[in-house]
Design a protein around this motif. Structure first.
Motif, PDB file in Angstrom:
ATOM      1  N   SER B  25      -1.984  -9.789  -5.249  1.00 49.96           N
ATOM      2  CA  SER B  25      -0.956  -9.681  -6.279  1.00 49.96           C
ATOM      3  C   SER B  25       0.278  -8.980  -5.725  1.00 49.96           C
ATOM      4  CB  SER B  25      -1.487  -8.886  -7.480  1.00 49.96           C
ATOM      5  OG  SER B  25      -1.562  -7.509  -7.124  1.00 49.96           O
ATOM      6  N   ARG B  26       1.380  -9.076  -6.443  1.00 52.75           N
ATOM      7  CA  ARG B  26       2.615  -8.405  -6.031  1.00 52.75           C
ATOM      8  C   ARG B  26       2.431  -6.884  -6.008  1.00 52.75           C
ATOM      9  NH1 ARG B  26       2.641  -9.695 -11.306  1.00 52.75           N
ATOM     10  NH2 ARG B  26       3.968  -8.638 -12.822  1.00 52.75           N
ATOM     11  N   PHE B  27       1.508  -6.399  -6.828  1.00 47.94           N
ATOM     12  CA  PHE B  27       1.253  -4.952  -6.857  1.00 47.94           C
ATOM     13  C   PHE B  27       0.614  -4.496  -5.540  1.00 47.94           C
ATOM     14  CE2 PHE B  27       0.584  -6.339 -11.366  1.00 47.94           C
ATOM     15  CZ  PHE B  27       1.797  -5.871 -11.848  1.00 47.94           C
ATOM     16  N   VAL B  28      -0.341  -5.292  -5.071  1.00 43.21           N
ATOM     17  CA  VAL B  28      -1.001  -4.954  -3.805  1.00 43.21           C
ATOM     18  C   VAL B  28      -0.004  -5.046  -2.657  1.00 43.21           C
ATOM     19  CG1 VAL B  28      -2.932  -5.489  -2.269  1.00 43.21           C
ATOM     20  CG2 VAL B  28      -3.211  -5.760  -4.729  1.00 43.21           C
ATOM     21  N   HIS B  29       0.862  -6.073  -2.687  1.00 40.14           N
ATOM     22  CA  HIS B  29       1.895  -6.192  -1.644  1.00 40.14           C
ATOM     23  C   HIS B  29       2.716  -4.905  -1.569  1.00 40.14           C
ATOM     24  CE1 HIS B  29       0.931 -10.293  -0.980  1.00 40.14           C
ATOM     25  NE2 HIS B  29       1.722 -10.856  -1.863  1.00 40.14           N
ATOM     26  N   LYS B  30       3.079  -4.403  -2.732  1.00 40.77           N
ATOM     27  CA  LYS B  30       3.928  -3.200  -2.778  1.00 40.77           C
ATOM     28  C   LYS B  30       3.225  -2.008  -2.119  1.00 40.77           C
ATOM     29  CE  LYS B  30       6.619  -0.330  -5.951  1.00 40.77           C
ATOM     30  NZ  LYS B  30       6.143   1.015  -5.659  1.00 40.77           N
ATOM     31  N   ILE B  31       1.960  -1.849  -2.453  1.00 41.26           N
ATOM     32  CA  ILE B  31       1.230  -0.691  -1.913  1.00 41.26           C
ATOM     33  C   ILE B  31       0.912  -0.865  -0.425  1.00 41.26           C
ATOM     34  CG2 ILE B  31      -0.857   0.749  -2.168  1.00 41.26           C
ATOM     35  CD1 ILE B  31       1.287   1.003  -4.421  1.00 41.26           C
ATOM     36  N   TRP B  32       0.657  -2.110  -0.017  1.00 40.51           N
ATOM     37  CA  TRP B  32       0.424  -2.362   1.415  1.00 40.51           C
ATOM     38  C   TRP B  32       1.680  -1.998   2.209  1.00 40.51           C
ATOM     39  CZ3 TRP B  32       0.430  -7.565   4.440  1.00 40.51           C
ATOM     40  CH2 TRP B  32      -0.163  -7.377   5.694  1.00 40.51           C
ATOM     41  N   GLN B  33       2.800  -2.394   1.659  1.00 41.11           N
ATOM     42  CA  GLN B  33       4.080  -2.059   2.294  1.00 41.11           C
ATOM     43  C   GLN B  33       4.228  -0.549   2.447  1.00 41.11           C
ATOM     44  OE1 GLN B  33       6.607  -3.450   3.789  1.00 41.11           O
ATOM     45  NE2 GLN B  33       8.455  -3.446   2.590  1.00 41.11           N
ATOM     46  N   LYS B  34       3.938   0.156   1.338  1.00 39.62           N
ATOM     47  CA  LYS B  34       4.147   1.606   1.311  1.00 39.62           C
ATOM     48  C   LYS B  34       3.143   2.331   2.211  1.00 39.62           C
ATOM     49  CE  LYS B  34       4.184   5.387  -2.103  1.00 39.62           C
ATOM     50  NZ  LYS B  34       2.772   5.878  -2.123  1.00 39.62           N
ATOM     51  N   GLU B  35       1.879   1.934   2.121  1.00 40.38           N
ATOM     52  CA  GLU B  35       0.820   2.684   2.802  1.00 40.38           C
ATOM     53  C   GLU B  35       0.654   2.327   4.268  1.00 40.38           C
ATOM     54  OE1 GLU B  35      -0.950   5.221   1.652  1.00 40.38           O
ATOM     55  OE2 GLU B  35       0.213   5.108  -0.194  1.00 40.38           O
ATOM     56  N   GLU B  36       0.981   1.082   4.632  1.00 42.98           N
ATOM     57  CA  GLU B  36       0.653   0.676   5.996  1.00 42.98           C
ATOM     58  C   GLU B  36       1.821   0.031   6.737  1.00 42.98           C
ATOM     59  OE1 GLU B  36      -3.385  -0.579   8.030  1.00 42.98           O
ATOM     60  OE2 GLU B  36      -2.717  -2.152   6.649  1.00 42.98           O
ATOM     61  N   LEU B  37       2.392  -1.027   6.157  1.00 41.02           N
ATOM     62  CA  LEU B  37       3.415  -1.775   6.903  1.00 41.02           C
ATOM     63  C   LEU B  37       4.598  -0.904   7.301  1.00 41.02           C
ATOM     64  CD1 LEU B  37       3.377  -5.128   4.908  1.00 41.02           C
ATOM     65  CD2 LEU B  37       2.403  -4.698   7.164  1.00 41.02           C
ATOM     66  N   SER B  38       5.000  -0.039   6.379  1.00 40.05           N
ATOM     67  CA  SER B  38       6.169   0.804   6.662  1.00 40.05           C
ATOM     68  C   SER B  38       5.879   1.789   7.795  1.00 40.05           C
ATOM     69  CB  SER B  38       6.610   1.549   5.403  1.00 40.05           C
ATOM     70  OG  SER B  38       5.552   2.362   4.959  1.00 40.05           O
ATOM     71  N   LYS B  39       4.586   1.978   8.095  1.00 43.45           N
ATOM     72  CA  LYS B  39       4.221   2.866   9.203  1.00 43.45           C
ATOM     73  C   LYS B  39       4.085   2.086  10.511  1.00 43.45           C
ATOM     74  CE  LYS B  39       2.036   5.794   5.824  1.00 43.45           C
ATOM     75  NZ  LYS B  39       0.804   6.004   5.061  1.00 43.45           N
ATOM     76  N   MET B  40       3.998   0.754  10.404  1.00 45.49           N
ATOM     77  CA  MET B  40       3.902  -0.090  11.602  1.00 45.49           C
ATOM     78  C   MET B  40       5.283  -0.492  12.088  1.00 45.49           C
ATOM     79  SD  MET B  40       0.951  -2.863  10.774  1.00 45.49           S
ATOM     80  CE  MET B  40      -0.779  -2.494  10.825  1.00 45.49           C
ATOM     81  N   VAL B  41       6.164  -0.780  11.160  1.00 47.44           N
ATOM     82  CA  VAL B  41       7.511  -1.244  11.487  1.00 47.44           C
ATOM     83  C   VAL B  41       8.499  -0.399  10.696  1.00 47.44           C
ATOM     84  CG1 VAL B  41       9.033  -3.263  11.541  1.00 47.44           C
ATOM     85  CG2 VAL B  41       6.568  -3.579  11.508  1.00 47.44           C
ATOM     86  N   ASP B  42       9.565  -0.027  11.353  1.00 47.12           N
ATOM     87  CA  ASP B  42      10.610   0.740  10.684  1.00 47.12           C
ATOM     88  C   ASP B  42      11.120  -0.001   9.454  1.00 47.12           C
ATOM     89  OD1 ASP B  42      11.226   3.226  11.394  1.00 47.12           O
ATOM     90  OD2 ASP B  42      13.105   2.755  12.444  1.00 47.12           O
ATOM     91  N   GLY B  43      11.015   0.605   8.292  1.00 46.24           N
ATOM     92  CA  GLY B  43      11.512  -0.037   7.073  1.00 46.24           C
ATOM     93  C   GLY B  43      10.525  -1.009   6.452  1.00 46.24           C
ATOM     94  N   GLY B  44       9.402  -1.261   7.121  1.00 41.28           N
ATOM     95  CA  GLY B  44       8.401  -2.166   6.567  1.00 41.28           C
ATOM     96  C   GLY B  44       8.817  -3.624   6.654  1.00 41.28           C
TER      97      GLY B  44
END
Lengths: 85, 145
Positions: B25-44
């Motif tokens: 869901s779009r909700f999970v996308h948001k949290i994945w971005q916040k919790e993980e992706l943004s830590k892998m790539v600058d700005g997510g």
């Protein structure tokens, strides 16, 4: 009562199947059960669809593939958020 | 997705829009971005992350695994005329190569612009071929792997 913009459930149209109008929310499933086949082919027109999205800095939004018509588009499917690869 | 995000500037320079899709869901996308992706790539991940709940979109694109209930790794290049130019589908264990994706986009853009064709592994600046009767049987003269 004000309309909820980001409610718990927000249907999006899904794929627009051939033979007319974009599939209406709730209808896509029943049509798809009849069609239920792969339509994407290289050299053929992309199948339009509507989906709900999260966009960094913008929040939640419903987007259509055809919103990006006229540009090069990369469409990336993947098995799931928080998977390992 | 983080690997594609890391090359996002290169894709933008080519006027390419990236859209990612999974059954989350779009909700999970948001949290994945916040919790993980943004830590892998600058700005997510800077591009729209779409939700394909139920796999209806993945089904028509041939990437929905009904048994697992997820979309497998499939990527498509669509040109400005809305024509699918390329597709690559992998089972989930192996990740994609965004450099190869970038190379293919450059090759397709070159082909559309010039009418030339690009041989195997072509990179910008390398030899292209101009199809026609004179080239038949003579490719070896201008190009070798």
């Amino acid at each position: 009562m004000p309309e909820l913009t980001d409610g718990c459930v927000k249907p999006a149209g899904g794929p627009a199947l051939p033979g007319g109008e974009p599939a209406a929310p709730g209808l896509a499933g029943s049509i798809l059960q009849e069609v239920n086949k792969v339509l994407a082919r290289v050299g053929k027109e992309a199948i339009d669809f509507e989906a709900s999205a999260f966009i960094a800095g913008e929040g939640f939004k419903t987007v259509k593939l055809s919103d990006y018509k006229g540009k090069w588009i990369i469409l990336c499917f993947y098995p799931g958020d928080f998977t390992f690869v | 997705m983080a690997a594609v995000a890391a090359l996002y500037n290169d894709f933008q320079a080519l006027d390419v829009e990236v859209l990612s899709l999974s059954t989350d869901s779009r909700f999970v996308h948001k949290i994945w971005q916040k919790e993980e992706l943004s830590k892998m790539v600058d700005g997510g991940v800077p591009f729209p992350m779409l939700s394909d709940g139920g796999g209806k979109i993945g089904t028509v694109y041939g990437v929905y695994d009904e048994a697992a209930g997820v979309d497998i790794r499939g990527r498509f290049i669509i040109d400005p005329d809305f024509v699918i130019r390329a597709m690559e589908v992998l089972t989930p264990e192996v990740g994609r190569n965004p450099d190869e994706l970038l190379r293919q986009v450059k090759a397709f853009q070159h082909v559309v612009k010039t009418g030339e064709v690009t041989p195997s592994g072509w990179q910008p600046g390398e030899t292209t071929l101009t199809p026609g009767p004179d080239l038949v049987g003579k490719v070896w003269e201008v190009w070798k792997p």
